[in-house]
Design a protein around this motif. Sequence first.
Motif, mmCIF file in Angstrom:
data_model
loop_
_atom_site.group_PDB
_atom_site.id
_atom_site.type_symbol
_atom_site.label_atom_id
_atom_site.label_comp_id
_atom_site.label_asym_id
_atom_site.label_seq_id
_atom_site.Cartn_x
_atom_site.Cartn_y
_atom_site.Cartn_z
ATOM 1 N N ALA A 1 32.922 78.640 -45.043
ATOM 2 C CA ALA A 1 31.617 78.913 -44.437
ATOM 3 C C ALA A 1 31.124 77.712 -43.634
ATOM 4 O O ALA A 1 31.484 76.573 -43.922
ATOM 5 N N ASP A 2 30.311 77.959 -42.604
ATOM 6 C CA ASP A 2 29.782 76.828 -41.830
ATOM 7 C C ASP A 2 28.547 76.237 -42.514
ATOM 8 O O ASP A 2 28.007 76.809 -43.463
ATOM 9 N N GLU A 3 28.114 75.075 -42.024
ATOM 10 C CA GLU A 3 27.016 74.351 -42.682
ATOM 11 C C GLU A 3 25.741 75.190 -42.747
ATOM 12 O O GLU A 3 25.028 75.169 -43.755
ATOM 13 N N ALA A 4 25.453 75.923 -41.677
ATOM 14 C CA ALA A 4 24.206 76.692 -41.661
ATOM 15 C C ALA A 4 24.211 77.734 -42.779
ATOM 16 O O ALA A 4 23.216 77.902 -43.489
ATOM 17 N N THR A 5 25.347 78.404 -42.944
ATOM 18 C CA THR A 5 25.456 79.378 -44.027
ATOM 19 C C THR A 5 25.274 78.693 -45.379
ATOM 20 O O THR A 5 24.555 79.188 -46.258
ATOM 21 N N MET B 1 19.328 71.900 -52.562
ATOM 22 C CA MET B 1 18.285 72.923 -52.485
ATOM 23 C C MET B 1 18.211 73.514 -51.081
ATOM 24 O O MET B 1 17.295 74.270 -50.769
ATOM 25 N N GLY B 2 19.147 73.123 -50.219
ATOM 26 C CA GLY B 2 19.240 73.757 -48.909
ATOM 27 C C GLY B 2 18.182 73.315 -47.918
ATOM 28 O O GLY B 2 17.902 74.020 -46.956
ATOM 29 N N LEU B 3 17.582 72.144 -48.116
ATOM 30 C CA LEU B 3 16.600 71.673 -47.130
ATOM 31 C C LEU B 3 17.309 71.364 -45.812
ATOM 32 O O LEU B 3 18.483 70.995 -45.795
ATOM 33 N N SER B 4 16.573 71.481 -44.714
ATOM 34 C CA SER B 4 17.176 71.238 -43.406
ATOM 35 C C SER B 4 17.437 69.744 -43.233
ATOM 36 O O SER B 4 16.845 68.914 -43.917
ATOM 37 N N ARG B 5 18.320 69.428 -42.279
ATOM 38 C CA ARG B 5 18.627 68.019 -42.019
ATOM 39 C C ARG B 5 17.382 67.233 -41.672
ATOM 40 O O ARG B 5 17.194 66.108 -42.121
ATOM 41 N N GLY B 6 16.529 67.826 -40.850
ATOM 42 C CA GLY B 6 15.329 67.136 -40.412
ATOM 43 C C GLY B 6 14.420 66.810 -41.585
ATOM 44 O O GLY B 6 13.903 65.700 -41.707
ATOM 45 N N ARG B 7 14.272 67.797 -42.462
ATOM 46 C CA ARG B 7 13.418 67.585 -43.628
ATOM 47 C C ARG B 7 14.006 66.492 -44.520
ATOM 48 O O ARG B 7 13.282 65.627 -45.020
ATOM 49 N N ALA C 1 9.770 76.934 -48.827
ATOM 50 C CA ALA C 1 9.624 77.175 -47.385
ATOM 51 C C ALA C 1 10.971 77.170 -46.670
ATOM 52 O O ALA C 1 11.117 77.792 -45.615
ATOM 53 N N ALA C 2 11.950 76.482 -47.252
ATOM 54 C CA ALA C 2 13.260 76.435 -46.605
ATOM 55 C C ALA C 2 13.968 77.782 -46.687
ATOM 56 O O ALA C 2 14.855 78.065 -45.892
ATOM 57 N N HIS C 3 13.606 78.589 -47.673
ATOM 58 C CA HIS C 3 14.345 79.846 -47.873
ATOM 59 C C HIS C 3 13.510 81.093 -47.667
ATOM 60 O O HIS C 3 14.046 82.189 -47.557
ATOM 61 N N ARG C 4 12.209 80.934 -47.674
ATOM 62 C CA ARG C 4 11.352 82.112 -47.538
ATOM 63 C C ARG C 4 10.454 81.939 -46.341
ATOM 64 O O ARG C 4 10.042 80.815 -46.033
#
Lengths: 305, 311, 319
Positions: free
Chosen positions: C78-82, B218-224, C117-120
């Motif tokens: 693609a890199d991890e951030a993308t 779901m693309g959560l950040s590493r920290g989360r 919140a992670a995407h918006r």
Amino acid sequence: MTLSAVPASLRLPPWRALLLRPAGLTGTIIVAIVTVAALAAPLIATHDPIAVDLSRKLLPPGATHWLGTDQTGRDIFSRIVWGARPSLAVGLLAVLIGAAGGIMFGLTAAFARGWWEQVAMRIMDGLASIPLLIWAIAITGIVGIGPVRIGMWTFPNESKLILLIGLLYMPPLARVTYGSALLEVRADYVQARRLQGAGASAIMLGDVLPNCLSPVIVQATLLIAVGIVVEASLSFIGLGVEPPFPSWGGMLADARRYIFSGEWWTYIFPGLAISLTVIGFNLLGDGLRDILDPRKVSGSGRMVV
Amino acid sequence: MFVILGRVLSSLGVLVAVSIVLFTLVHAIPVSPARVVLGGDASEEDIAEFERDNGLDRPVIVQYLSWAGGVMKGDLGRSLIDNTVIAVTISQTLPVTLELVLWSFCLALVIAVPLGVLSAYHEDRWIDHLARVVATLGVSIPTFWLGLMLIAWGAVGLGWFPAGGYVPWSAGAKPHLLSMTLPSVSLGLYYVAIISRMTRSSVGDVLMADHVRVSRAMGLSRGRILIYVLRNALSPVVTVAAMSFGYMFGWALIVEQVFTIPGMSRALLNAIFRRDYLVIVNVVLVITAMFLVANLIADLLYRWLDPRTAR
Amino acid sequence: MALLEVENLGIGFPTGGRIVEVVRGVSFKIEAGESVGLVGESGSGKSQTALAIMRLLREPGRITRGAVRFDGTDLTQADEATMRRLRGGAVSIVFQDALSGLNPVFPVGVQLMDVIAAHRDVTREQARERAVAMLNLVGIRNAEERLGHFPHQFSGGMRQRVLIAMAVACEPKLLIADEPTTALDVTVQAQIVALLRDLRERLGLSLLFITHNLDLMGEICSRAVVLYGGLMMEDSPVETLFTAPSHPYSRALLDCVPRLEDEPGMLRPIEGAAFTLATAEAGCPFAPRCVLADARCGREHPPETGQHPHRIACWWSGS
Ligand SMILES: Nc1ncnc2c1ncn2[C@@H]1O[C@H](COP(=O)(O)OP(=O)(O)OP(=O)(O)O)[C@@H](O)[C@H]1O
Ligand SMILES: [Mg+2]
């Protein structure tokens, strides 16, 4: 399911697999050395471990005294070799007592179910809520330091330790036995043996016990290490092995003051002896676990003391 | 609520059982305490008189009940040897031991938890191997020898730390903290090993869980994700940590001996060598009580942290 | 340009010193708004393909070759951030493990709001409103109250709905559903499929629907990619596949679709031993079980013939 081939070490007999891993091999070698030292102490020791010779006190390591001498001129190497005896005695005997009791409680609880299961496991919980070290100190304190005489036999001071530690080892060993015995009891072959008319004790000791020994062996090996540390610590504060008999903890108690005057051999070698022995049993236990119970992360699931 | 009450009651039950066992043991010893106090050559009359004065001639059960009644009122009795008030002895020494344990505990947590998390995240990399070596050494090197080695290194060798003794807060924060450093490290290392391994295995298990893959998907950040993982892995770690806190009191006695810190161990060992039974019983009970409280907290935290049993 | 183009994708696991490929050069496309099924027996590489698209392969698995072009960018490069921005954003996935897919120690509301919140760029209040809207969208009643509940307070089907709500919360262009119904019982399965079909229409998303179950696939997909032994066998419009399958494996699959007396929707086993990669050779993986197979089939893998939307990999397809 997965493609990954079975690691080569898993197909070997367990002892071969153990010796193929660095940790298992190191552990086995150390434990073997210490055991030989304890058994053959009179043959290995170069000097009498309690012979005082004040003219030779505090000699540094050299040709006659390989690891030097202590404040009364006793040979440190010989004392370390003899000191393996009380360490191993406490470690092994306490685990034997703990295993005997723990297996009995765990096995019968898994078999009997019902009220006995409840009672047995409650007793184990109660014992587990007793902090080992403080009680080892307390019991020696209350009963008094000194040998125990029962009839014509005299037992050294550390036999109190062995009994108490053995008692407090029962809960962890009972729990692992109980856990694996429960799975076995439900297994088909036990039902089959029941139908064949085999007696409960025959099934329990002949069929179930051998199949749930591996986690017990792993745990027991790790507990030997604990016993050795406890013995050394109590001997260090003067509640364990009584002087002049050599014990590693006792030697360190004698050596304390030489930290300031620089006779390093008096406190380095006995400490190394304890640490290496304990590392040996820990590595052996972790190595056994990797082979017998590979799902666990090595080092976790120890009894904390 | 009832569960909590039940746990509190059962801890109290264990404490009562333990006190009975201790009392019985004391009185099962064939040698009378009076004999110990008055010495081998005291006459029978002297002994009888001493026993009468100190209430030792009463039945054990009566002695136990009168002592237990005192405990309820905060009166632990007096030493048979020098007549000091035991409650005072304990109130003077317990804070010192408690402080040592607290420092070691914090130190252990601060090192062990990050170490365990890092080694779980980097399984089989150098940090994992390092953590494993630290853990093996930590459970193997006896506390008291580690203490001696630290004195040889940090006090005698480098001269940075005092070789022993207890500098009170009142003498300044820096000397005080310096005097606590080596003892805390020697007491803490074993628990660094225990807690880091538990963290490693708990976090490792969670990292394998399906829901972590979902969080990543779901693309959560590493920290989360780290927070998600930690919160899941917390329960067993908290349990082991709280139990460790209880066990530390035992080893603290040994460390206090190494560093000549005037905590409970001095009181206890003095009592043991002088065979001052009532002091032994009380000190052991206090430490066992600490241990039981730690276990109780472990248990309650475990329940509270798991939403399936919370509230 | 298609929304997703998987081109010659290979996925390998290092095993005993070498890399064993479990997916060996698979290609297919999904147009915007299209719904494609990925079918095949257990172990044929469906899940690994899905995970590779999301770049979520479990260590030590890795993409060995090929490209995954999404909206024109090659995700394999693609890199991890993308990737983090895309995952749960433009590309999203629903897994089959509905029971264990939610974090047991956080309320579902927190988990949903975290994804949003992670995407918006939203305030807590807005995230909360969106979470409520999403739960309503997937058919969970009392959404406001449910936000505060923990996963164990939901049934399996409800948990899968929550996971779907999470997956579509940020309006992905592509949703991958990897056997989203296998862990659920039959009546719930139908509801979840109906929900997915409904969402697809309402949100206009493309769907990659992975399944064993040809019936379910027929209900929701317009095109099917048939996988076997890590290779594509046939890529065909669903009607053509159901009425006139070209590849012998597709035919075998369809023969295995149950008659009335069987449990609905389940595959029945194909004759012969299932393919294992351990014994994989150069030829067509299906050759050992294929009625048409001859020496060439066992020796050389057939080239792809035909044009999108109907491609076949079989020596016998032309004749
Ligand atoms: N970690 C791994 N190491 C080696 N091989 C693996 C690993 N994970 C998966 N595989 C192999 O990859 C192949 C494809 O697996 P995949 O999970 O994609 O199958 P699938 O088509 O999704 O099957 P199912 O229908 O059972 O879900 C299988 O043969 C599997 O054994
Ligand atoms: Mg799959």
